[in-house]
Design a protein around this motif. Structure first.
Motif, PDB file in Angstrom:
ATOM      1  N   PHE A 141       0.857  -1.170   0.000  1.00 62.43           N
ATOM      2  CA  PHE A 141       0.000   0.000   0.000  1.00 62.43           C
ATOM      3  C   PHE A 141       0.899   1.227   0.000  1.00 62.43           C
ATOM      4  CE2 PHE A 141      -3.674  -2.472   0.414  1.00 62.43           C
ATOM      5  CZ  PHE A 141      -3.334  -3.548   1.207  1.00 62.43           C
ATOM      6  N   MET A 142       0.636   2.129  -0.920  1.00 60.29           N
ATOM      7  CA  MET A 142       1.500   3.289  -1.099  1.00 60.29           C
ATOM      8  C   MET A 142       0.661   4.570  -1.065  1.00 60.29           C
ATOM      9  SD  MET A 142       3.644   1.613  -4.229  1.00 60.29           S
ATOM     10  CE  MET A 142       5.282   2.245  -3.920  1.00 60.29           C
ATOM     11  N   THR A 143       1.332   5.705  -0.894  1.00 60.23           N
ATOM     12  CA  THR A 143       0.645   6.994  -0.911  1.00 60.23           C
ATOM     13  C   THR A 143       1.204   7.868  -2.019  1.00 60.23           C
ATOM     14  OG1 THR A 143       2.171   7.959   0.685  1.00 60.23           O
ATOM     15  CG2 THR A 143       0.156   6.991   1.560  1.00 60.23           C
ATOM     16  N   LYS A 144       0.362   8.799  -2.451  1.00 58.72           N
ATOM     17  CA  LYS A 144       0.770   9.742  -3.490  1.00 58.72           C
ATOM     18  C   LYS A 144      -0.102  10.978  -3.375  1.00 58.72           C
ATOM     19  CE  LYS A 144       1.328  10.075  -8.509  1.00 58.72           C
ATOM     20  NZ  LYS A 144       1.076  11.496  -8.505  1.00 58.72           N
ATOM     21  N   ALA A 145       0.489  12.138  -3.584  1.00 57.22           N
ATOM     22  CA  ALA A 145      -0.278  13.378  -3.645  1.00 57.22           C
ATOM     23  C   ALA A 145      -0.817  13.534  -5.063  1.00 57.22           C
ATOM     24  CB  ALA A 145       0.596  14.568  -3.272  1.00 57.22           C
ATOM     25  N   CYS A 146      -2.099  13.841  -5.178  1.00 55.66           N
ATOM     26  CA  CYS A 146      -2.739  13.960  -6.488  1.00 55.66           C
ATOM     27  C   CYS A 146      -2.225  15.199  -7.228  1.00 55.66           C
ATOM     28  CB  CYS A 146      -4.249  14.043  -6.322  1.00 55.66           C
ATOM     29  SG  CYS A 146      -5.125  14.108  -7.879  1.00 55.66           S
ATOM     30  N   GLU A 147      -1.694  14.972  -8.414  1.00 57.45           N
ATOM     31  CA  GLU A 147      -1.209  16.056  -9.270  1.00 57.45           C
ATOM     32  C   GLU A 147      -1.889  16.012 -10.638  1.00 57.45           C
ATOM     33  OE1 GLU A 147       2.979  15.312  -9.308  1.00 57.45           O
ATOM     34  OE2 GLU A 147       3.252  16.156  -7.308  1.00 57.45           O
ATOM     35  N   ASN A 148      -2.897  15.168 -10.750  1.00 54.35           N
ATOM     36  CA  ASN A 148      -3.622  14.961 -12.009  1.00 54.35           C
ATOM     37  C   ASN A 148      -2.693  14.542 -13.145  1.00 54.35           C
ATOM     38  OD1 ASN A 148      -6.163  15.455 -10.949  1.00 54.35           O
ATOM     39  ND2 ASN A 148      -5.987  17.653 -11.256  1.00 54.35           N
ATOM     40  N   ASP A 149      -1.656  13.793 -12.824  1.00 54.52           N
ATOM     41  CA  ASP A 149      -0.771  13.263 -13.859  1.00 54.52           C
ATOM     42  C   ASP A 149      -1.325  11.921 -14.341  1.00 54.52           C
ATOM     43  OD1 ASP A 149      -0.139  11.512 -11.783  1.00 54.52           O
ATOM     44  OD2 ASP A 149       1.892  12.255 -11.521  1.00 54.52           O
ATOM     45  N   TRP A 150      -0.620  11.257 -15.223  1.00 58.84           N
ATOM     46  CA  TRP A 150      -1.114   9.998 -15.794  1.00 58.84           C
ATOM     47  C   TRP A 150      -1.328   8.928 -14.724  1.00 58.84           C
ATOM     48  CZ3 TRP A 150       1.311   5.380 -15.193  1.00 58.84           C
ATOM     49  CH2 TRP A 150       2.652   5.406 -14.800  1.00 58.84           C
ATOM     50  N   ASP A 155      -2.127   9.407 -11.496  1.00 57.64           N
ATOM     51  CA  ASP A 155      -3.349   9.718 -10.756  1.00 57.64           C
ATOM     52  C   ASP A 155      -4.579   9.355 -11.577  1.00 57.64           C
ATOM     53  OD1 ASP A 155      -1.935  10.794  -8.558  1.00 57.64           O
ATOM     54  OD2 ASP A 155      -1.758  12.713  -9.598  1.00 57.64           O
ATOM     55  N   LEU A 156      -4.576   9.707 -12.844  1.00 55.64           N
ATOM     56  CA  LEU A 156      -5.717   9.394 -13.703  1.00 55.64           C
ATOM     57  C   LEU A 156      -5.929   7.883 -13.808  1.00 55.64           C
ATOM     58  CD1 LEU A 156      -5.202  12.050 -16.516  1.00 55.64           C
ATOM     59  CD2 LEU A 156      -6.756  12.143 -14.553  1.00 55.64           C
ATOM     60  N   TYR A 157      -4.844   7.136 -13.855  1.00 53.69           N
ATOM     61  CA  TYR A 157      -4.937   5.679 -13.896  1.00 53.69           C
ATOM     62  C   TYR A 157      -5.587   5.147 -12.620  1.00 53.69           C
ATOM     63  CZ  TYR A 157      -3.635   0.779 -13.729  1.00 53.69           C
ATOM     64  OH  TYR A 157      -3.682  -0.591 -13.609  1.00 53.69           O
ATOM     65  N   HIS A 158      -5.062   5.561 -11.465  1.00 53.26           N
ATOM     66  CA  HIS A 158      -5.598   5.071 -10.189  1.00 53.26           C
ATOM     67  C   HIS A 158      -7.063   5.461 -10.011  1.00 53.26           C
ATOM     68  CE1 HIS A 158      -1.900   3.387  -8.752  1.00 53.26           C
ATOM     69  NE2 HIS A 158      -1.260   4.514  -8.940  1.00 53.26           N
ATOM     70  N   ILE A 159      -7.415   6.673 -10.405  1.00 48.61           N
ATOM     71  CA  ILE A 159      -8.803   7.124 -10.292  1.00 48.61           C
ATOM     72  C   ILE A 159      -9.704   6.284 -11.196  1.00 48.61           C
ATOM     73  CG2 ILE A 159     -10.374   9.035 -10.801  1.00 48.61           C
ATOM     74  CD1 ILE A 159      -8.012  10.910  -9.876  1.00 48.61           C
ATOM     75  N   SER A 160      -9.283   6.072 -12.436  1.00 51.35           N
ATOM     76  CA  SER A 160     -10.121   5.311 -13.375  1.00 51.35           C
ATOM     77  C   SER A 160     -10.268   3.853 -12.957  1.00 51.35           C
ATOM     78  CB  SER A 160      -9.566   5.403 -14.797  1.00 51.35           C
ATOM     79  OG  SER A 160      -8.351   4.707 -14.902  1.00 51.35           O
ATOM     80  N   MET A 161      -9.265   3.292 -12.290  1.00 57.00           N
ATOM     81  CA  MET A 161      -9.323   1.897 -11.845  1.00 57.00           C
ATOM     82  C   MET A 161      -9.997   1.746 -10.474  1.00 57.00           C
ATOM     83  SD  MET A 161      -8.095   0.244 -14.328  1.00 57.00           S
ATOM     84  CE  MET A 161      -7.920  -1.379 -13.642  1.00 57.00           C
ATOM     85  N   GLY A 162     -10.364   2.857  -9.860  1.00 54.78           N
ATOM     86  CA  GLY A 162     -10.985   2.794  -8.535  1.00 54.78           C
ATOM     87  C   GLY A 162     -10.002   2.375  -7.465  1.00 54.78           C
TER      88      GLY A 162
END
Length: 79
Positions: free
Chosen positions: A23-32, A34-41
């Motif tokens: 399990f990892m963390t990342k700050a959302c920067e709307n990069d590719w 972030d878009l991948y993780h958001i689209s995959m839920g």
């Protein structure tokens, strides 16, 4: 489904430098990424949410206790 806002830190499931699932963390920067993780839920507010989702998914897929499957399938020292 959780969608992080700009610069909001979220949890996701990924592979570390040793190619182990964790399990990892990342700050959302709307990069590719972030878009991948958001689209995959694959965005979670907390680590506990991510852990619960993995256990639930493994339980449904394997038809047995997700925690046992996670521990049996390798060295997962994330939790």
């Amino acid at each position: 489904m959780f969608r992080p806002k700009w610069q909001e830190v979220y949890w996701y499931i990924g592979q570390n430098e040793e190619d182990k699932w964790t399990f990892m963390t990342k700050a959302c920067e709307n990069d590719w990424m972030d878009l991948y993780h958001i689209s995959m839920g694959d965005c979670y507010r907390t680590r506990e949410e991510a852990i619960d989702d993995v256990y639930e998914m493994l339980t449904k897929i394997c038809q047995e206790d997700g925690y046992g499957v996670w521990q049996r399938e390798g060295d997962h020292t994330a939790f």
